[in-house]
Write an enzyme that holds these catalytic residues in place. Structure first.
Site, PDB file in Angstrom:
ATOM      1  N   TYR A  31       0.832  -1.178   0.089  1.00  0.00           N
ATOM      2  CA  TYR A  31      -0.155   0.055  -0.027  1.00  0.00           C
ATOM      3  C   TYR A  31       0.902   1.268  -0.104  1.00  0.00           C
ATOM      4  O   TYR A  31       1.990   1.234   0.151  1.00  0.00           O
ATOM      5  CB  TYR A  31      -0.987  -0.072   1.196  1.00  0.00           C
ATOM      6  CG  TYR A  31      -0.547   0.449   2.412  1.00  0.00           C
ATOM      7  CD1 TYR A  31       0.249  -0.432   3.431  1.00  0.00           C
ATOM      8  CD2 TYR A  31      -0.624   1.635   3.047  1.00  0.00           C
ATOM      9  CE1 TYR A  31       1.020  -0.287   4.523  1.00  0.00           C
ATOM     10  CE2 TYR A  31      -0.002   1.909   4.372  1.00  0.00           C
ATOM     11  CZ  TYR A  31       0.663   0.891   5.189  1.00  0.00           C
ATOM     12  OH  TYR A  31       1.378   1.341   6.029  1.00  0.00           O
ATOM     13  N   LYS A 145       6.413  -1.791   1.987  1.00  0.00           N
ATOM     14  CA  LYS A 145       4.990  -1.137   2.696  1.00  0.00           C
ATOM     15  C   LYS A 145       3.907  -2.153   2.405  1.00  0.00           C
ATOM     16  O   LYS A 145       2.973  -2.152   1.627  1.00  0.00           O
ATOM     17  CB  LYS A 145       4.841   0.313   2.106  1.00  0.00           C
ATOM     18  CG  LYS A 145       4.092   1.234   2.933  1.00  0.00           C
ATOM     19  CD  LYS A 145       3.973   2.719   2.493  1.00  0.00           C
ATOM     20  CE  LYS A 145       2.889   3.305   3.376  1.00  0.00           C
ATOM     21  NZ  LYS A 145       3.205   3.640   4.883  1.00  0.00           N
ATOM     22  N   GLU A 177      12.522   2.614  13.742  1.00  0.00           N
ATOM     23  CA  GLU A 177      11.573   3.886  13.461  1.00  0.00           C
ATOM     24  C   GLU A 177      10.337   3.567  14.595  1.00  0.00           C
ATOM     25  O   GLU A 177      10.528   2.865  15.560  1.00  0.00           O
ATOM     26  CB  GLU A 177      11.128   3.531  12.104  1.00  0.00           C
ATOM     27  CG  GLU A 177      10.300   2.232  11.820  1.00  0.00           C
ATOM     28  CD  GLU A 177       9.987   1.887  10.255  1.00  0.00           C
ATOM     29  OE1 GLU A 177       9.748   2.806   9.724  1.00  0.00           O
ATOM     30  OE2 GLU A 177       9.632   0.787  10.156  1.00  0.00           O
ATOM     31  N   LEU A 201      10.837   1.351   7.190  1.00  0.00           N
ATOM     32  CA  LEU A 201      10.175   1.984   6.049  1.00  0.00           C
ATOM     33  C   LEU A 201      11.043   3.127   5.377  1.00  0.00           C
ATOM     34  O   LEU A 201      11.310   4.150   6.186  1.00  0.00           O
ATOM     35  CB  LEU A 201       8.572   2.306   6.150  1.00  0.00           C
ATOM     36  CG  LEU A 201       8.048   2.678   4.800  1.00  0.00           C
ATOM     37  CD1 LEU A 201       7.742   1.433   4.098  1.00  0.00           C
ATOM     38  CD2 LEU A 201       6.988   3.485   5.184  1.00  0.00           C
TER      39      LEU A 201
HETATM   40  N1  PDD Z   1       2.546   5.277   7.646  1.00  0.00           N
HETATM   41  N2  PDD Z   1       7.280   3.903   8.943  1.00  0.00           N
HETATM   42  C1  PDD Z   1       6.044   2.944   9.044  1.00  0.00           C
HETATM   43  C2  PDD Z   1       6.232   1.961   9.790  1.00  0.00           C
HETATM   44  C3  PDD Z   1       5.121   3.993   8.623  1.00  0.00           C
HETATM   45  O1  PDD Z   1       4.029   3.265   8.800  1.00  0.00           O
HETATM   46  C4  PDD Z   1       4.875   5.164   8.130  1.00  0.00           C
HETATM   47  C5  PDD Z   1       3.679   5.984   7.470  1.00  0.00           C
HETATM   48  C6  PDD Z   1       6.395   5.799   7.920  1.00  0.00           C
HETATM   49  C7  PDD Z   1       6.370   7.146   7.426  1.00  0.00           C
HETATM   50  O2  PDD Z   1       6.416   7.006   6.119  1.00  0.00           O
HETATM   51  P1  PDD Z   1       5.871   8.469   5.057  1.00  0.00           P
HETATM   52  O3  PDD Z   1       6.756   9.576   5.652  1.00  0.00           O
HETATM   53  O4  PDD Z   1       6.197   7.965   3.662  1.00  0.00           O
HETATM   54  O5  PDD Z   1       4.401   8.256   5.383  1.00  0.00           O
HETATM   55  C8  PDD Z   1       7.372   5.217   8.465  1.00  0.00           C
HETATM   56  C9  PDD Z   1       1.479   5.751   6.944  1.00  0.00           C
HETATM   57  C10 PDD Z   1       1.264   7.287   7.078  1.00  0.00           C
HETATM   58  C11 PDD Z   1       0.369   4.905   7.340  1.00  0.00           C
HETATM   59  O6  PDD Z   1       0.677   3.613   7.341  1.00  0.00           O
HETATM   60  O7  PDD Z   1      -0.588   5.315   7.574  1.00  0.00           O
END
Ligand code: PDD
Length: 288
Positions: A31, A145, A177, A201
């Protein structure tokens, strides 16, 4: 609310998928979450590039070209009332008789929806938020992801149960993270970012932050961050596409710095908001 499912835009109430969808059965899919400001998808090409990496990681062909994705995303944005939105894009391997092995000759399931984006309110950014830590017990491909988010769900709930905003994850004594975010620390006025690896991620917001500090000559280093450094940090920052940049002012009940958002956060957030504004107005797409 209009959503996109397998080639059609339709009201969410009319959208169904078969119970044998491998997303439902195995969590076999990937996703993206893409923020939209003033009806423009932010860093869309970066999100589509990461989507491609995730698809490669699970050996699934991309069902669309980037041009097709851009068209579909534009239509989805147009259906929504809000100027600021976040798009949830989800692809599974498709519907087949339950068997772990990849089925042959099936089409992927493609789903997208958009919701109003409510970024953290100013008052919260002035106060900061609380976090807890936990052992990172996820798999070895956290760079994908993947929709199979059970470990992230359980880890994030630990924070909710503790009245905190995020769970910061530690693996073998090092910061990876957050359960749903990337984490940076500030030590002696320098931003420290854990390096990208299979264990985190590669956040799109993480990349924006590193571009901003590089382009504005703020001190930073990309290197492993030990648990002790996290615990004794002057500042801790959380980033994600929906939360942008948030200051963490308490970790496991102990104050970080003086318990208030620090100067690095204020500076970085100002740069980030400015960069966003410029991008929205289409005046500039570089972060300098
Ligand atoms: N999640 N690490 C994890 C495990 C995450 O789920 C997310 C973001 C990030 C940050 O990535 P980005 O800057 O590309 O949003 C890091 C999204 C927002 C979600 O699952 O809703």
């Amino acid at each position: 609310m209009m959503i996109y499912l397998n080639g059609k835009f339709l009201p969410i109430e009319q959208a169904y998928i078969p119970v044998l969808d491998r997303g439902f059965i195995f969590g076999d899919g990937v996703y993206e979450v893409i923020p939209v400001y003033s009806r423009k998808a932010f860093r869309l090409e970066h999100h589509l590039a990461r989507l491609q990496d995730s698809l490669n990681g699970i050996r699934l062909s991309n069902p669309h070209t980037n041009d097709q994705w851009c068209q579909l995303i534009k239509q989805l944005i147009d259906y929504h009332d809000s100027d600021d939105q976040y798009i949830y894009l989800h692809i599974t391997r498709g519907v087949a008789k339950r068997d772990h092995a990849f089925p042959v000759n099936i089409s992927p399931t493609i789903f997208m929806m958009s919701n109003a984006l409510l970024t953290p309110p100013k008052e919260l950014l002035q106060k900061g938020v609380l976090a807890i830590t936990a052992e990172d017990n996820r798999w070895g491909r956290c760079d994908i992801k993947a929709i199979s988010l059970l470990p992230n769900v359980l880890l994030r709930q630990l924070a909710v149960d503790a009245g905190a905003t995020e769970t910061i994850l530690l693996r073998d004594g090092f910061l990876t993270e957050g359960a749903a975010s990337n984490i940076f620390i500030v030590k002696e006025s320098k931003l420290l970012a854990p390096p990208k690896s299979h264990l985190m991620l590669p956040g799109i917001t993480y990349d924006v932050v590193l571009e901003l500090v590089e382009n504005h000559a703020l001190p930073y280093d990309v290197r492993p961050v030990a648990e002790q450094e996290l615990r004794s940090a002057n500042e801790i920052l959380l980033t994600s596409s929906t939360k942008e940049i948030m200051p963490i002012v308490s970790l496991d009940g102990k104050l970080i710095g003086d318990g208030r958002p620090g100067p690095f956060f204020h500076k970085l957030n100002q740069l980030y908001q400015h960069y966003k504004e410029l991008t929205m107005r289409g005046k500039q797409v570089s972060s300098s």
